[in-house]
Design an enzyme around this catalytic site. Structure first.
Site, PDB file in Angstrom:
ATOM      1  N   ASP A  11       0.865  -1.186   0.000  1.00 35.92           N
ATOM      2  CA  ASP A  11       0.000   0.000   0.000  1.00 35.92           C
ATOM      3  C   ASP A  11       0.899   1.233   0.000  1.00 35.92           C
ATOM      4  O   ASP A  11       1.698   1.423   0.912  1.00 35.92           O
ATOM      5  CB  ASP A  11      -0.904  -0.023   1.246  1.00 35.92           C
ATOM      6  CG  ASP A  11      -1.944   1.081   1.240  1.00 35.92           C
ATOM      7  OD1 ASP A  11      -2.981   0.911   1.880  1.00 35.92           O
ATOM      8  OD2 ASP A  11      -1.710   2.135   0.609  1.00 35.92           O
ATOM      9  N   ASP A 106      -3.209   2.105  -5.652  1.00 40.33           N
ATOM     10  CA  ASP A 106      -1.975   2.081  -4.842  1.00 40.33           C
ATOM     11  C   ASP A 106      -1.879   0.860  -3.925  1.00 40.33           C
ATOM     12  O   ASP A 106      -1.057   0.829  -3.037  1.00 40.33           O
ATOM     13  CB  ASP A 106      -1.850   3.374  -4.034  1.00 40.33           C
ATOM     14  CG  ASP A 106      -2.603   3.341  -2.718  1.00 40.33           C
ATOM     15  OD1 ASP A 106      -3.706   2.746  -2.683  1.00 40.33           O
ATOM     16  OD2 ASP A 106      -2.082   3.884  -1.735  1.00 40.33           O
ATOM     17  N   GLU A 107      -2.739  -0.117  -4.162  1.00 42.02           N
ATOM     18  CA  GLU A 107      -2.827  -1.217  -3.208  1.00 42.02           C
ATOM     19  C   GLU A 107      -2.972  -2.545  -3.938  1.00 42.02           C
ATOM     20  O   GLU A 107      -3.759  -2.645  -4.879  1.00 42.02           O
ATOM     21  CB  GLU A 107      -4.102  -1.006  -2.389  1.00 42.02           C
ATOM     22  CG  GLU A 107      -3.975  -1.231  -0.923  1.00 42.02           C
ATOM     23  CD  GLU A 107      -5.346  -1.104  -0.279  1.00 42.02           C
ATOM     24  OE1 GLU A 107      -5.759  -2.076   0.353  1.00 42.02           O
ATOM     25  OE2 GLU A 107      -5.991  -0.055  -0.428  1.00 42.02           O
TER      26      GLU A 107
HETATM   27  P1  TTP Z   1      -5.223   5.059   0.667  1.00 40.90           P
HETATM   28  O1  TTP Z   1      -4.183   4.004   0.442  1.00 40.90           O
HETATM   29  O2  TTP Z   1      -6.372   4.728   1.535  1.00 40.90           O
HETATM   30  O3  TTP Z   1      -4.536   6.340   1.308  1.00 40.90           O
HETATM   31  P2  TTP Z   1      -3.136   6.985   1.020  1.00 40.90           P
HETATM   32  O4  TTP Z   1      -2.311   6.152   0.091  1.00 40.90           O
HETATM   33  O5  TTP Z   1      -3.346   8.401   0.560  1.00 40.90           O
HETATM   34  O6  TTP Z   1      -2.484   7.042   2.453  1.00 40.90           O
HETATM   35  P3  TTP Z   1      -1.911   5.857   3.347  1.00 40.90           P
HETATM   36  O7  TTP Z   1      -2.055   4.594   2.552  1.00 40.90           O
HETATM   37  O8  TTP Z   1      -0.484   6.219   3.601  1.00 40.90           O
HETATM   38  O9  TTP Z   1      -2.740   5.861   4.587  1.00 40.90           O
HETATM   39  O10 TTP Z   1      -5.792   5.567  -0.712  1.00 40.90           O
HETATM   40  C1  TTP Z   1      -4.993   5.641  -1.882  1.00 40.90           C
HETATM   41  C2  TTP Z   1      -5.405   6.833  -2.722  1.00 40.90           C
HETATM   42  O11 TTP Z   1      -6.788   6.744  -3.059  1.00 40.90           O
HETATM   43  C3  TTP Z   1      -5.219   8.155  -1.995  1.00 40.90           C
HETATM   44  O12 TTP Z   1      -3.914   8.672  -2.152  1.00 40.90           O
HETATM   45  C4  TTP Z   1      -6.288   9.001  -2.629  1.00 40.90           C
HETATM   46  C5  TTP Z   1      -7.380   8.046  -3.027  1.00 40.90           C
HETATM   47  N1  TTP Z   1      -8.500   8.127  -2.065  1.00 40.90           N
HETATM   48  C6  TTP Z   1      -9.590   8.953  -2.355  1.00 40.90           C
HETATM   49  O13 TTP Z   1      -9.629   9.596  -3.403  1.00 40.90           O
HETATM   50  N2  TTP Z   1     -10.609   9.056  -1.434  1.00 40.90           N
HETATM   51  C7  TTP Z   1     -10.599   8.354  -0.243  1.00 40.90           C
HETATM   52  O14 TTP Z   1     -11.551   8.478   0.553  1.00 40.90           O
HETATM   53  C8  TTP Z   1      -9.485   7.482   0.029  1.00 40.90           C
HETATM   54  C9  TTP Z   1      -9.428   6.708   1.323  1.00 40.90           C
HETATM   55  C10 TTP Z   1      -8.457   7.409  -0.897  1.00 40.90           C
HETATM   56 MG    MG Z   2      -2.111   4.089   0.406  1.00 39.07          MG
END
Ligand code: TTP
Ligand code: MG
Length: 369
Positions: A11, A106-107
């Protein structure tokens, strides 16, 4: 006894924000968010860790974020760039395994059970992936390593950001004892509260409830709770060649409580659904229309209806409007999230995967920019 798998969950850290900082070093060190404009009821997609210290987080109204952190810089998203980076991540993953299940841009889950690099050490493989992402893409990703998907996902979050954490098979029984049930995928606020009232806060507490009790209280999901409480998860890593459904959803900065406003939002969802479905329409045809509604108290309902042979196009707005109008009164509360989706059949005969609509949907918590 099924064979023990070696699963890695990757992630990226504050993904959109990290890409923006990478491409514009002037942004390094300052509170930054990617999202929509405050003066247009925009929503934060993500914030970097500097901004999170102020309480800014995903799905928050941009105006609220600016109140919490007045020096916050909010920049608009560049989805094409994030998609390209995501493809680069996958290019790196494929050097280790082809069993890759993307959950969002991203996951991803990787099954490296049959990978013989690094003497088969999943931890060393994950470390190498992190090293290469850093060296080649100048981004950080966190990694979790475990014998199954449930624990690998918990593990990637354990040392975030820029972290790596392994739960070895022999550590599983001890690890789950203190694990809060809120870490279980699918346990949202409503289920967590229900469990709390039953005296359950950790997976250890959850183990004390019989399968019978859990099924009585939670239906089919009770079996799942019973398993994950013991660190058991048999779900395989599903490569996404075939899918059963496609959906888009939005969490709103302010709850919607009027039907006309919901209709407007449904029309927007349909436009996006059409774009996304258009990319795979040569391989799949839709069999059902689905509407999902999450109310302000986080309870939710879905309604689906078969697409008949009457000839109207799958994206006929009138039909989706009627589904919303039918489903909404079930809860009759303000709405925080709307989703529109399609159940799909492959045009060519083939095996369907297990992916179910909305369940574990990576878009579950995503907010529109
Ligand atoms: P996440 O992996 O949930 O968040 P992140 O990568 O920004 O932060 P971290 O993993 O370090 O906690 O989500 C990945 C991307 O998806 C995030 O950069 C932006 C998008 N996203 C949204 O557009 N809306 C949301 O509600 C979430 C949770 C994520
Ligand atoms: Mg993330």
């Amino acid at each position: 006894m099924p064979q023990l798998r070696k699963i890695i969950h990757i992630d990226a850290d504050s993904f959109y924000a990290s890409v923006e900082t990478r491409d514009n070093p002037e942004l390094v060190g300052r509170p930054l968010a990617v999202g929509g404009r405050a003066d247009r009821r925009g929503v934060i997609a993500t914030a970097n860790y500097e901004a999170r210290r102020f309480g800014v987080h995903s799905a928050m109204a941009a105006s609220r974020a600016l109140t919490l952190c007045p020096q916050l810089l909010i920049i608009p998203p560049r989805f094409e760039v994030y998609r390209a980076v995501s493809a680069q991540f996958h290019g790196i993953f494929r050097d280790y395994t082809h069993l890759i299940e993307p959950l969002s841009l991203d996951e991803a889950f990787l099954d490296v059970t049959d990978c013989d690099q690094f003497q088969g050490s999943a931890t060393l493989i994950a470390a190498d992936i992190r090293r290469r992402v850093q060296a080649e893409l100048r981004l950080t990703v966190s990694a979790g390593i475990a014998p199954n998907k449930f624990l690998a996902k918990v593990a990637s979050d354990w040392q975030k950001p820029d972290g790596i954490f392994t739960i070895a098979p022999e550590q599983v029984p001890g690890f789950v004892l203190a694990l809060p049930v809120s870490k279980i995928n699918g346990v949202g606020r409503v289920t967590a509260e229900k469990l709390r009232r039953m005296g359950v806060q950790t997976c250890g507490d959850l183990q004390l409830l019989s399968l019978e009790t859990l099924v009585q209280r939670f239906g089919k999901y009770g079996q799942r709770l019973h398993d994950v409480a013991r660190g058991i998860d048999q779900r395989q890593v599903q490569t996404s060649r075939l899918r059963k459904s496609i959906s888009v959803e939005r969490t709103y900065a302010q709850d919607i409580d009027l039907m006309p406003a919901m209709i407007v939002q449904v029309d927007e969802l349909l436009l996006e659904l059409a774009t996304r479905f258009g990319k795979i329409a040569d391989r799949y045809f839709p069999t059902k229309r689905v509407i999902k509604i999450k109310y302000s108290d986080f309870t939710q309902t879905t309604l689906e209806e078969a697409i008949g042979d009457s000839g109207e196009p799958w994206n006929d707005p009138a039909v989706f409007h009627r589904l919303v109008a039918t489903a909404w009164p079930r809860g009759a509360k303000p709405v925080r999230l709307l989703g529109a989706g399609l159940r799909l059949q492959p045009r060519r005969a083939g095996e369907l995967d297990q992916m179910s609509l909305f369940e574990d949907d990576p878009l579950e918590a995503q907010a529109g920019p």
